[in-house]
Motif scaffolding. Structure first.
Motif, PDB file in Angstrom:
ATOM      1  N   ILE A  99       0.909  -1.121   0.214  1.00 58.18           N
ATOM      2  CA  ILE A  99      -0.027  -0.082   0.004  1.00 58.18           C
ATOM      3  C   ILE A  99       0.799   1.279   0.273  1.00 58.18           C
ATOM      4  CG2 ILE A  99      -1.675   1.278   1.367  1.00 58.18           C
ATOM      5  CD1 ILE A  99      -2.919  -1.407   2.351  1.00 58.18           C
ATOM      6  N   PHE A 100       2.023   1.265   0.587  1.00 59.84           N
ATOM      7  CA  PHE A 100       3.009   2.484   0.933  1.00 59.84           C
ATOM      8  C   PHE A 100       3.621   2.644  -0.241  1.00 59.84           C
ATOM      9  CE2 PHE A 100       7.291   4.067   1.628  1.00 59.84           C
ATOM     10  CZ  PHE A 100       6.775   5.435   2.043  1.00 59.84           C
ATOM     11  N   GLY A 101       3.835   1.581  -1.212  1.00 55.62           N
ATOM     12  CA  GLY A 101       4.435   1.645  -2.767  1.00 55.62           C
ATOM     13  C   GLY A 101       3.473   2.128  -3.574  1.00 55.62           C
ATOM     14  N   PHE A 102       2.221   1.346  -3.569  1.00 54.36           N
ATOM     15  CA  PHE A 102       1.119   1.815  -4.426  1.00 54.36           C
ATOM     16  C   PHE A 102       0.996   3.363  -4.302  1.00 54.36           C
ATOM     17  CE2 PHE A 102      -3.302   3.048  -4.099  1.00 54.36           C
ATOM     18  CZ  PHE A 102      -3.611   3.148  -5.599  1.00 54.36           C
ATOM     19  N   SER A 103       0.893   4.085  -3.017  1.00 52.24           N
ATOM     20  CA  SER A 103       0.467   5.208  -2.590  1.00 52.24           C
ATOM     21  C   SER A 103       1.616   6.455  -3.050  1.00 52.24           C
ATOM     22  CB  SER A 103       0.393   5.424  -1.056  1.00 52.24           C
ATOM     23  OG  SER A 103      -0.806   4.785  -0.759  1.00 52.24           O
ATOM     24  N   TRP A 104       2.772   5.951  -2.701  1.00 48.91           N
ATOM     25  CA  TRP A 104       3.786   6.851  -3.315  1.00 48.91           C
ATOM     26  C   TRP A 104       3.978   6.693  -4.801  1.00 48.91           C
ATOM     27  CZ3 TRP A 104       9.786   5.659  -1.438  1.00 48.91           C
ATOM     28  CH2 TRP A 104      10.564   6.562  -2.050  1.00 48.91           C
ATOM     29  N   SER A 105       3.717   5.558  -5.436  1.00 45.50           N
ATOM     30  CA  SER A 105       3.896   5.590  -7.021  1.00 45.50           C
ATOM     31  C   SER A 105       2.804   6.642  -7.424  1.00 45.50           C
ATOM     32  CB  SER A 105       3.805   4.164  -7.571  1.00 45.50           C
ATOM     33  OG  SER A 105       4.899   3.426  -7.264  1.00 45.50           O
ATOM     34  N   THR A 106       1.365   6.506  -6.987  1.00 45.71           N
ATOM     35  CA  THR A 106       0.336   7.196  -7.476  1.00 45.71           C
ATOM     36  C   THR A 106       0.665   8.761  -7.299  1.00 45.71           C
ATOM     37  OG1 THR A 106      -0.939   5.242  -6.989  1.00 45.71           O
ATOM     38  CG2 THR A 106      -2.176   7.480  -7.541  1.00 45.71           C
ATOM     39  N   TYR A 107       1.196   8.828  -6.002  1.00 41.90           N
ATOM     40  CA  TYR A 107       1.384  10.352  -5.674  1.00 41.90           C
ATOM     41  C   TYR A 107       2.468  10.948  -6.632  1.00 41.90           C
ATOM     42  CZ  TYR A 107       2.649  14.638  -3.221  1.00 41.90           C
ATOM     43  OH  TYR A 107       3.036  15.875  -2.924  1.00 41.90           O
ATOM     44  N   ALA A 108       3.504  10.370  -6.847  1.00 50.32           N
ATOM     45  CA  ALA A 108       4.785  10.654  -7.775  1.00 50.32           C
ATOM     46  C   ALA A 108       3.973  10.934  -9.138  1.00 50.32           C
ATOM     47  CB  ALA A 108       5.852   9.730  -7.693  1.00 50.32           C
ATOM     48  N   ALA A 109       3.216  10.088  -9.695  1.00 45.54           N
ATOM     49  CA  ALA A 109       2.880  10.160 -10.967  1.00 45.54           C
ATOM     50  C   ALA A 109       1.795  11.422 -10.988  1.00 45.54           C
ATOM     51  CB  ALA A 109       2.243   8.986 -11.357  1.00 45.54           C
ATOM     52  N   TYR A 110       0.957  11.646  -9.973  1.00 44.92           N
ATOM     53  CA  TYR A 110       0.198  12.791 -10.092  1.00 44.92           C
ATOM     54  C   TYR A 110       0.541  13.941 -10.026  1.00 44.92           C
ATOM     55  CZ  TYR A 110      -3.244  16.196  -8.032  1.00 44.92           C
ATOM     56  OH  TYR A 110      -3.801  17.356  -8.019  1.00 44.92           O
ATOM     57  N   ILE A 111       1.991  14.007  -9.319  1.00 48.22           N
ATOM     58  CA  ILE A 111       2.737  15.375  -9.376  1.00 48.22           C
ATOM     59  C   ILE A 111       3.140  15.712 -10.675  1.00 48.22           C
ATOM     60  CG2 ILE A 111       4.813  16.469  -8.369  1.00 48.22           C
ATOM     61  CD1 ILE A 111       2.616  16.418  -6.462  1.00 48.22           C
ATOM     62  N   PHE A 112       3.827  14.586 -11.419  1.00 52.60           N
ATOM     63  CA  PHE A 112       4.273  14.836 -12.529  1.00 52.60           C
ATOM     64  C   PHE A 112       3.441  14.989 -13.664  1.00 52.60           C
ATOM     65  CE2 PHE A 112       8.050  12.738 -10.741  1.00 52.60           C
ATOM     66  CZ  PHE A 112       9.180  13.759 -11.041  1.00 52.60           C
ATOM     67  N   LEU A 113       2.431  14.063 -13.898  1.00 57.85           N
ATOM     68  CA  LEU A 113       1.454  14.097 -15.007  1.00 57.85           C
ATOM     69  C   LEU A 113       0.342  14.987 -14.681  1.00 57.85           C
ATOM     70  CD1 LEU A 113       1.670  10.318 -15.895  1.00 57.85           C
ATOM     71  CD2 LEU A 113       2.766  12.140 -17.082  1.00 57.85           C
ATOM     72  N   GLY A 114      -0.047  15.235 -13.512  1.00 60.28           N
ATOM     73  CA  GLY A 114      -1.368  15.840 -13.309  1.00 60.28           C
ATOM     74  C   GLY A 114      -1.143  17.462 -13.507  1.00 60.28           C
ATOM     75  N   ASP A 115       0.171  17.908 -13.344  1.00 62.79           N
ATOM     76  CA  ASP A 115       0.297  19.317 -13.653  1.00 62.79           C
ATOM     77  C   ASP A 115       0.290  19.518 -15.033  1.00 62.79           C
ATOM     78  OD1 ASP A 115       0.705  19.798 -11.058  1.00 62.79           O
ATOM     79  OD2 ASP A 115       2.763  19.591 -10.757  1.00 62.79           O
ATOM     80  N   SER A 116       0.549  18.588 -15.845  1.00 64.88           N
ATOM     81  CA  SER A 116       0.618  18.617 -17.297  1.00 64.88           C
ATOM     82  C   SER A 116      -0.746  18.524 -17.842  1.00 64.88           C
ATOM     83  CB  SER A 116       1.271  17.576 -18.000  1.00 64.88           C
ATOM     84  OG  SER A 116       0.619  16.378 -18.108  1.00 64.88           O
ATOM     85  N   GLN A 117      -1.839  18.593 -17.002  1.00 67.86           N
ATOM     86  CA  GLN A 117      -3.361  18.533 -17.589  1.00 67.86           C
ATOM     87  C   GLN A 117      -3.971  19.884 -17.337  1.00 67.86           C
ATOM     88  OE1 GLN A 117      -4.734  16.086 -19.117  1.00 67.86           O
ATOM     89  NE2 GLN A 117      -2.857  14.991 -18.953  1.00 67.86           N
ATOM     90  N   PRO A 118      -4.902  20.270 -17.873  1.00 71.88           N
ATOM     91  CA  PRO A 118      -5.886  21.147 -17.699  1.00 71.88           C
ATOM     92  C   PRO A 118      -6.521  21.102 -16.363  1.00 71.88           C
ATOM     93  CG  PRO A 118      -6.395  20.764 -19.902  1.00 71.88           C
ATOM     94  CD  PRO A 118      -5.460  19.556 -19.234  1.00 71.88           C
ATOM     95  N   ALA A 119      -6.659  22.197 -15.560  1.00 69.55           N
ATOM     96  CA  ALA A 119      -7.163  22.085 -14.128  1.00 69.55           C
ATOM     97  C   ALA A 119      -8.482  21.376 -14.041  1.00 69.55           C
ATOM     98  CB  ALA A 119      -7.311  23.308 -13.496  1.00 69.55           C
ATOM     99  N   HIS A 120      -9.497  21.719 -14.983  1.00 68.26           N
ATOM    100  CA  HIS A 120     -10.845  21.022 -14.967  1.00 68.26           C
ATOM    101  C   HIS A 120     -10.720  19.523 -15.412  1.00 68.26           C
ATOM    102  CE1 HIS A 120     -10.335  22.525 -19.012  1.00 68.26           C
ATOM    103  NE2 HIS A 120     -11.571  21.725 -19.321  1.00 68.26           N
TER     104      HIS A 120
END
Length: 144
Positions: A99-120
């Motif tokens: 669960i810790f590895g999953f959470s860390w991976s998801t958060y890291a991908a969210y930081i990198f890929l989430g910022d490349s998306q339009p806010a909405h």
């Protein structure tokens, strides 16, 4: 730079495939894990591009591949935990590690890929990332 994700994917596929010590155990084959990782990363990347992301296809696949590192570390820790006598506490420890590895991976991908998306459109981009890492983490906990 797809060499790092390739090495991580190969490590995951090798470790998960070698966990099938018993011929009657239904562990994933090397090719199954390899295809799940690369096709999953391609689908998540395609979704990101269709939603208006500003990263290139290979940049997104590369980021998703490197974000597999915490799950690979969790797999390694789970393999070490499996060397001891298995009890409910050891399973719980493996579950927490995964669960810790999953959470860390998801958060890291969210930081990198989430910022490349339009806010909405961020939730539409993050949900497939969550599913992608969840499936790989499920393989780690269920076939290890």
């Amino acid at each position: 730079d797809l060499w790092g994700p390739l090495v991580l994917c190969t490590f995951l596929a090798t470790c998960l495939q070698s966990s099938a010590d018993n011929q009657y155990e239904d562990g994933p084959e090397f090719a199954q894990v390899f295809v799940i990782v690369w096709i999953g990363a391609a689908i998540v990347t395609l979704n990101s591009k269709l939603l208006g992301g500003n990263l290139s296809f290979f940049q997104s696949v590369c980021v998703l591949g490197y974000c597999l590192t915490p799950i690979a570390v969790a797999l390694l820790v789970c393999r070490v935990i499996l060397l001891s006598t298995q009890t409910k506490i050891m399973f719980f420890l493996r579950l927490l590690t995964t669960i810790f590895g999953f959470s860390w991976s998801t958060y890291a991908a969210y930081i990198f890929l989430g910022d490349s998306q339009p806010a909405h459109r961020k939730p539409l981009a993050v949900y497939p990332i969550f599913l992608f890492f969840f499936i790989i983490s499920w393989l780690v906990i269920s076939h290890n």
